[in-house]
Design an enzyme around this catalytic site. Structure first.
Site, PDB file in Angstrom:
ATOM      1  N   GLY B 161      10.467  -4.136   7.122  1.00  0.00           N
ATOM      2  CA  GLY B 161       9.595  -3.284   6.593  1.00  0.00           C
ATOM      3  C   GLY B 161       8.933  -2.176   7.481  1.00  0.00           C
ATOM      4  O   GLY B 161       9.169  -2.197   8.800  1.00  0.00           O
ATOM      5  N   CYS B 162       8.764  -1.090   7.167  1.00  0.00           N
ATOM      6  CA  CYS B 162       8.241  -0.090   8.122  1.00  0.00           C
ATOM      7  C   CYS B 162       7.315  -0.204   9.102  1.00  0.00           C
ATOM      8  O   CYS B 162       7.232  -0.195  10.000  1.00  0.00           O
ATOM      9  CB  CYS B 162       7.980   1.171   7.161  1.00  0.00           C
ATOM     10  SG  CYS B 162       6.755   1.017   5.970  1.00  0.00           S
ATOM     11  N   TYR B 163       5.887  -0.835   8.513  1.00  0.00           N
ATOM     12  CA  TYR B 163       4.857  -1.251   9.281  1.00  0.00           C
ATOM     13  C   TYR B 163       5.273  -2.349  10.289  1.00  0.00           C
ATOM     14  O   TYR B 163       5.074  -2.134  11.379  1.00  0.00           O
ATOM     15  CB  TYR B 163       3.840  -1.605   8.547  1.00  0.00           C
ATOM     16  CG  TYR B 163       3.097  -0.802   7.603  1.00  0.00           C
ATOM     17  CD1 TYR B 163       2.359   0.412   8.419  1.00  0.00           C
ATOM     18  CD2 TYR B 163       2.621  -0.629   6.202  1.00  0.00           C
ATOM     19  CE1 TYR B 163       1.540   1.410   7.795  1.00  0.00           C
ATOM     20  CE2 TYR B 163       1.695   0.306   5.712  1.00  0.00           C
ATOM     21  CZ  TYR B 163       1.494   1.416   6.398  1.00  0.00           C
ATOM     22  OH  TYR B 163       0.880   2.247   5.638  1.00  0.00           O
ATOM     23  N   GLU B 330       6.778   6.163  14.631  1.00  0.00           N
ATOM     24  CA  GLU B 330       7.921   6.137  13.959  1.00  0.00           C
ATOM     25  C   GLU B 330       8.221   6.963  12.544  1.00  0.00           C
ATOM     26  O   GLU B 330       7.051   7.357  11.934  1.00  0.00           O
ATOM     27  CB  GLU B 330       8.630   4.669  13.838  1.00  0.00           C
ATOM     28  CG  GLU B 330       7.910   4.079  12.475  1.00  0.00           C
ATOM     29  CD  GLU B 330       8.392   2.575  12.134  1.00  0.00           C
ATOM     30  OE1 GLU B 330       9.051   2.111  12.805  1.00  0.00           O
ATOM     31  OE2 GLU B 330       7.959   2.364  10.968  1.00  0.00           O
TER      32      GLU B 330
END
Lengths: 358, 358, 358, 358
Positions: B161-163, B330
């Site tokens: 996942g991104c987080y 990011e």
């Protein structure tokens, strides 16, 4: 004896240093005020500006003869006005405030100069000695929700910082109800770019700030941290420290604070936390305690401070308990600066605090 | 034996579900890749879309015969491609992955379906039973900086996942160097709107999200929290819980995490903290350990993850010690999704991980 | 005899004045170029900057020894590089170009100094005499779609302005096919803020530009107007005037032009207009003739110029005929500046023009 | 006989369809009005909404018993209110207006239903027959600057479109002074996203609209074009056609129009043009004729329409003459919709038009 103005005889307002953003919004908001009018704009620039050239949005919203700024001349100002708002940088404010007070004007200072009661702390934080300790001792910290009773008739009001306003409103009820551990306060804050002032610089040049987001400054050493600690310590009755971390949002206006606290008792409920806020602010016209989470979008252009509180689920896999998280949103230009200054003016003159602010 | 492609014979890529934002950026980034080409776009829509109509930015960047999406037909896809990226919602991904694997395709899944190793936890978090536990047991968690050695030749990669990508990279070195108290982790996170997907809804309608900022969701119960805990627990060797609080930024792309941690030893120095990051990432092509604070602006459109760390001054008035604060930035669409998926593909085929990503 | 580089021996690139936005994007784009590498950054600042401090996004994307800018020393630069990009303000460019050319470097100038062939016109527009008329006479105007055959082997290329690139590509096919009345051209243009450069000023301070929109400058007297007229006049074979009105968009990057033209013949059809564009650009890698309307969103970060054309319905109530409206979108930093400069470099060295630009 | 309210007895306002953006800003602005109060919110939704849940910004700004929407019941509404604002889509408005008028309410319709006087034209433009031609014949077009004398006591006011307001104010003085050729009008317009309404869709999803810019719709066939032509034709006394081309700005609020016109006489001066505007609007409280160029930033949140005019230099190389360019900025939600509706209400009740709008 009451300083309340006769409606046909409105409060006459001078603004010193009107070419920054707090000046802009003071003028903009006062144009709506039914019992106040701007009568004098005072600038320390050599070439005196016309405020309508600085801020085309003000065209037609201010009298022609007022729009042209005049020098900062306390005697003349005292003839033209009842109260002066200082929208100056710190250090400049304390240079002018004594002269304006001596001339008989009430003063609401939007800079930091009269916010910290302890001149030693002021010097440590602002790297310059305090030069007006006599008036500093008399200044009222203008957060009406906490210090309303000191405002009527006050001669000098220190208008709180934008971040400290949100932090004080977001933490005080939990502190005074002894619901949190006061040694555990983390304030994660984010502000729109107007909070950094109007002077152009590389980091705030549109293509550098737009679409960006990040923390800034010297982490753990922001000038607003001692101001927050002063208010909370006063409310708690003992010294309190906080960790304050600011971020820059790619928007004009708005402050959002996410405040992490450890509960005083492990069995506290979210209802108890919520009710502490309701108790504190049920009759406040500008604090909205919400069940839903706040958003800066909902307060932009208003004097509201929106608040909500959550108690997180206790994590399942370790022995860490639940955490209290408070969310606060305000417009840094209104409740965080010019709007609160007008709210303070209303309180000083014993008017309905909401005048000009709805 | 090596799966490395002959340069004249590039990796052939299928993308399933290309009409979301992760699909867009997979295609956009792969257009630059010197050793890979998109050969098949597969959609489960009844009316098969042309990707150039969905995303006019892709006009001219993809072959005419590929741009028209085709059905999700594993056998045909396996003839046309070597690897499939699943850019589907969770639940849909685990419905298709087994068939694609059976047909001989390698799979990189950008959904959540193969990220949580424990199917019971998956069911608790996603409110649906896991339907492909056999492949789940074989899936590699595709965070190359931590799990690089499992990637070469992998058949199924769960793209993080991104987080969780930002959190894992920002916390792991401090954990593995025993520099922090693992029971004290607070992750204050903010994401651009693409992180919420491409489906229109009221809260993401431009005039509602623009200029706004606030926390969202059920605080302390975000689906990415268990994924973060899984990675950190694995790195630490014992169960770790975190508090994760997400906010929505009024920008397209970017994640910023401000992570608060208590130091393991009161006398730790900022240099020790910084060096833990340098040790961990000195040879990583996509992690930049910085002395200055990161900003999402500096990583947008890139596969970089920027990091810095601060040890706050010990507050003066109470006995609270200093706090460790880690800052991570990011691009949620690149290192947080499609870029990392390509980095994983490169690792699977034993290529230079930076191909197509500079 | 061909200047085409051996792949193992890439084109060595110097950039003069890399601390502006065109410098940033030259470096960023060249990092992807398979046959070119930046070997020298030259600055005229007294305190030589490190480009990674100016632009944190470039960290890790440029060699350590190159990132530190060096003086503008033509002899040393000619040893280290094959070609120099001048990312300087006008006037500074023509001061350095002759020296760099004399030292043997090819030069691509991104300023305005070599764009206007007539030095008298240059002086009228830029209020300073042209100081290098010898080289001016040899300069190639680097719009590959119109002047490709002059580019191979060129020593000095004048990279077109951002607005003129869009205008020339949007109008030329209609002119050369005699489809429009050349006395009737109105160009309504809008640009992102990077087009105004990197130097901070009040109007481009984030809170002043954000959420704003308006026309700017001296209407009908923009410096790009004569440049547009020069190109169109050359294509038409007779003098052509245009009216050009620029606006500032609250975005970083992107130019959009809406061009109003009167048809040469009242019975022209939209198909004829569309086909003129298709004829002109069918084989152009960076011009996309579209049926749908373009949007800057679709070209941001790319070297594409998107175009479409409409013939409006003849209004019903008067005798005015239909109007031709052309819509053009490009990224002012890429096709409007640094990307086109790289496209020109590729053409000069007889490489595939798309190298580094996909 | 005068409809002017007694101050202690304010105008009671009903709003029908308050859940769109025009509803939001009607409520927000009326909260400031000293002689009006919202007493009834009427919705045609099956599940009647609470307006504070739709728009958290309104929390505390509207009475509890009013915030809960009620059905559209003309009799009950007529007891509770003196005037109804219709913030409905076109077609819905003309279904309700007759009933509300019959019940004795005055009506200000913010939809398009009563703007075009000719029902045949309405049907051609809106693709549906007009169903209330009786009231259409009585409706006043509520642009106070042009039709003020028809407003006092009016029962039905058609509130103008956002684009037509700016166009009418920007062109009329030049037309009525015969300074321009009426066959030559090109209106290049740009609007913030609120102009497209509150219903989510793909193009207005934040990540698709943010940072973008482009023209939209069927060029030369926007529904506001006939409305503009109707007003201009009426002012000129003969039929006038215009070309109107709309663009979408990546901002919430604001309209900017750049209007190109050919002068009637070649020897007109810029002063004559400017003076035509000054003559027309010298006493208008909400039209600001400026020497500097306007910007949407200067009018956001206000009811002002800012205007300036330029006469371009005659191009040097051809026989084309100078062009007149008018620049107009307004807030599409205020002067372009809800603010103008309140201005109209003030005029209907013979109040100072600026009440509630400063």
């Amino acid at each position: 004896m009451s300083p309340t103005p006769d409606p046909s005889n409105p409060i006459r307002v001078a603004i010193v240093g009107p070419t920054g953003y707090t000046g802009l919004w003071l003028i903009d908001l006062l144009a709506r005020h039914p019992l106040a009018e701007v009568t004098y704009l005072a600038s320390h620039r050599d070439k005196l500006p016309d405020i309508r050239e600085e801020f085309p949005r003000l065209l037609g919203r201010i009298e022609d003869d007022v729009a042209a700024c005049r020098p900062i001349d306390p005697e003349t100002m005292a003839e033209a006005a009842d109260i002066a708002f200082l929208a100056l940088p710190h250090k400049a404010a304390m240079a002018y405030a004594p002269k304006l007070l001596d001339a008989g004007l009430r003063v609401i200072d939007l800079s930091a100069d009269y916010r910290l009661a302890d001149p030693t702390l002021y010097e440590a934080v602002y790297q310059t000695p305090h030069e007006d300790t006599a008036n500093l001792a008399e200044a009222v910290y203008g957060l009406p929700e906490l210090f309303r009773d000191q405002l009527p008739g006050a001669m000098l009001v220190a208008n709180p910082g934008c971040y400290p306003t949100a932090a004080a409103l977001g933490i005080t009820p939990l502190l005074t109800h002894s619901l949190i551990d006061p040694s555990s306060i983390i304030i994660n804050a984010a502000s729109g770019v107007t909070g950094a002032g109007r002077k152009p610089n590389q980091k705030l040049h549109f293509p550098e700030a737009n679409d960006g987001f990040g923390a800034y400054g010297s982490i753990g050493a922001h000038r607003h941290q001692p101001e927050i600690e002063q208010t909370l310590s006063g409310q708690a009755g003992h010294p309190i420290s906080v960790l304050f971390v600011p971020h820059l949002l790619p928007i004009d206006r708005g402050i959002f604070e996410t405040i992490y606290l450890q509960p005083h008792d492990a069995d506290v409920t979210e209802d108890e936390l919520f009710n502490a806020f309701v108790d504190a602010y049920a009759y406040e016209p500008f604090v909205r305690v919400k069940e839903d989470l706040p958003d800066v979008k909902h307060v932009q252009g208003t004097n509201y401070c929106d608040l909500s509180v959550r108690l997180t689920p206790a994590p399942g896999t370790t022995d860490a308990g639940p955490t209290v998280v408070v969310f606060v949103a305000e417009d840094n230009m209104v409740k965080g600066a010019s709007g609160q200054a007008i709210q303070n003016m209303n309180a000083v003159f014993e008017l309905d605090e909401t005048l000009g602010l709805i």
